[in-house]
Design a protein around this motif. Sequence first.
Motif, short mmCIF file in Angstrom:
data_model
loop_
_atom_site.label_atom_id
_atom_site.label_comp_id
_atom_site.label_asym_id
_atom_site.label_seq_id
_atom_site.Cartn_x
_atom_site.Cartn_y
_atom_site.Cartn_z
N THR A 9 0.85 -1.19 0.00
CA THR A 9 0.00 0.00 0.00
C THR A 9 0.89 1.24 0.00
O THR A 9 2.04 1.20 0.44
CB THR A 9 -0.94 0.02 1.22
N GLY A 10 0.37 2.34 -0.51
CA GLY A 10 1.20 3.53 -0.67
C GLY A 10 2.26 3.32 -1.73
O GLY A 10 3.36 3.88 -1.65
N ALA A 11 1.92 2.52 -2.77
CA ALA A 11 2.93 2.09 -3.75
C ALA A 11 3.17 3.07 -4.87
O ALA A 11 4.02 2.82 -5.72
CB ALA A 11 2.51 0.74 -4.35
N SER A 12 2.46 4.19 -4.89
CA SER A 12 2.59 5.10 -6.02
C SER A 12 3.67 6.16 -5.83
O SER A 12 4.03 6.88 -6.78
CB SER A 12 1.25 5.81 -6.30
N ALA A 31 1.57 -6.29 -6.20
CA ALA A 31 0.20 -5.78 -6.27
C ALA A 31 0.22 -4.45 -5.53
O ALA A 31 0.35 -4.43 -4.30
CB ALA A 31 -0.77 -6.76 -5.63
N GLY A 32 0.14 -3.36 -6.26
CA GLY A 32 0.32 -2.04 -5.67
C GLY A 32 -0.98 -1.31 -5.47
O GLY A 32 -1.82 -1.27 -6.37
N SER A 33 -1.15 -0.74 -4.29
CA SER A 33 -2.35 0.05 -3.99
C SER A 33 -1.98 1.47 -3.59
O SER A 33 -0.95 1.70 -2.96
CB SER A 33 -3.16 -0.60 -2.86
N SER A 41 -1.74 3.06 -12.75
CA SER A 41 -1.86 2.59 -14.14
C SER A 41 -0.57 2.83 -14.90
O SER A 41 -0.14 1.99 -15.71
CB SER A 41 -3.03 3.30 -14.82
N ALA A 42 0.06 3.98 -14.65
CA ALA A 42 1.33 4.28 -15.31
C ALA A 42 2.41 3.28 -14.90
O ALA A 42 3.22 2.84 -15.73
CB ALA A 42 1.77 5.70 -14.98
N LEU A 43 2.44 2.91 -13.62
CA LEU A 43 3.41 1.93 -13.14
C LEU A 43 3.13 0.56 -13.75
O LEU A 43 4.06 -0.18 -14.09
CB LEU A 43 3.37 1.85 -11.62
N GLU A 44 1.87 0.22 -13.90
CA GLU A 44 1.51 -1.07 -14.49
C GLU A 44 1.96 -1.14 -15.94
O GLU A 44 2.44 -2.18 -16.40
CB GLU A 44 0.00 -1.29 -14.39
N SER A 45 1.83 -0.03 -16.66
CA SER A 45 2.29 0.01 -18.05
C SER A 45 3.81 -0.05 -18.14
O SER A 45 4.36 -0.69 -19.04
CB SER A 45 1.78 1.30 -18.72
N LYS A 46 4.47 0.60 -17.20
CA LYS A 46 5.93 0.64 -17.20
C LYS A 46 6.52 -0.72 -16.83
O LYS A 46 7.56 -1.12 -17.37
CB LYS A 46 6.42 1.70 -16.20
N HIS A 47 5.88 -1.42 -15.92
CA HIS A 47 6.40 -2.70 -15.42
C HIS A 47 5.41 -3.82 -15.75
O HIS A 47 4.91 -4.51 -14.86
CB HIS A 47 6.63 -2.64 -13.91
N GLN A 48 5.16 -4.01 -17.02
CA GLN A 48 4.17 -5.00 -17.44
C GLN A 48 4.56 -6.41 -16.98
O GLN A 48 5.70 -6.83 -17.13
CB GLN A 48 4.00 -4.98 -18.95
N PHE A 51 4.10 -5.45 -12.13
CA PHE A 51 3.34 -4.56 -11.26
C PHE A 51 1.87 -4.61 -11.67
O PHE A 51 1.55 -4.50 -12.86
CB PHE A 51 3.85 -3.12 -11.34
N PHE A 52 1.00 -4.75 -10.66
CA PHE A 52 -0.43 -4.88 -10.93
C PHE A 52 -1.17 -3.87 -10.06
O PHE A 52 -1.00 -3.84 -8.84
CB PHE A 52 -0.89 -6.31 -10.65
N ALA A 53 -1.96 -3.03 -10.70
CA ALA A 53 -2.60 -1.90 -10.03
C ALA A 53 -3.89 -2.31 -9.33
O ALA A 53 -4.78 -2.93 -9.94
CB ALA A 53 -2.88 -0.80 -11.04
N TYR A 54 -3.99 -1.92 -8.06
CA TYR A 54 -5.21 -2.15 -7.27
C TYR A 54 -5.51 -0.86 -6.50
O TYR A 54 -5.14 -0.73 -5.33
CB TYR A 54 -5.03 -3.32 -6.32
N PRO A 55 -6.15 0.11 -7.14
CA PRO A 55 -6.44 1.38 -6.47
C PRO A 55 -7.24 1.17 -5.18
O PRO A 55 -8.13 0.31 -5.13
CB PRO A 55 -7.26 2.15 -7.51
#
Length: 249
Positions: A9-12, A31-33, A41-48, A51-55
């Motif tokens: 959590t706090g992964a952005s 799994a980043g929240s 979403s930008a991190l998920e695109s950068k680290h396909q 990194f997996f986005a979970y807002p």
Amino acid sequence: MSAGCVWITGASSGIGLALAERMMRDGWAVAGSARSADALSALESKHQGKFFAYPLDVADEVAARDVVARIRQERGGLDMAVLAAGTHEPFEVEDFRTEVFGKLVGINLMGVVNCLAAVAPGFIGEKRGHIAVVSSVAGYGGLPTAAAYGATKAALNNMTASLKFDFDRHNVKLQLVCPGFVRTPLTDRNPFPMPFLMEPEDAADAFYRGLQSDRFEITFPRRFALILKLLNMLPYGLYFRLVQRGTGK
């Protein structure tokens, strides 16, 4: 430490982001929240594929449970949770606002409680798992402008130490992380000198090494944490004089 799936959590931004990038380099699926869906979403695109986005707003207990359930289903399980989401707002008595305390308690303390409630049942049921609660050296004792922030971190320190007895019975590793000053958007708000200021990448390396250790408490920089612990052993009169001299407050 075997790589697996870690929820951060706090992964952005800040320490959470630096740790996520460090762990991805070592083969972990993250799994980043965070509240910012765009940043995730930008991190998920950068680290396909890494990194997996979970807002998530950690102050939302129901949403935290839903996110953990989704991670377990979509990522094939969960091995570790790093609860690093938090915020800071300088506080001085001349502008005493109860809403500052309410905001920081809701995010820094109850946000961690909500996430613990979400991950604990699965780890306990599996008799395995690893949880790291991110607090701060500000929780060791009162510091200028940190009345609200430090109160939430002191509560985390006490709560995590208390819970360790319970998690130990279930073979779940619980650690407390108390960073010193790390250059982040939060510390940029501090209106006083910050000794031993660390860069996020250096802090992430120390954090990751600590996760691989058997220590309950992970601190960095360790010299600064030791100084603060020693200061808090002094009589209050001497403590106040030394902190005032060191901070100029």
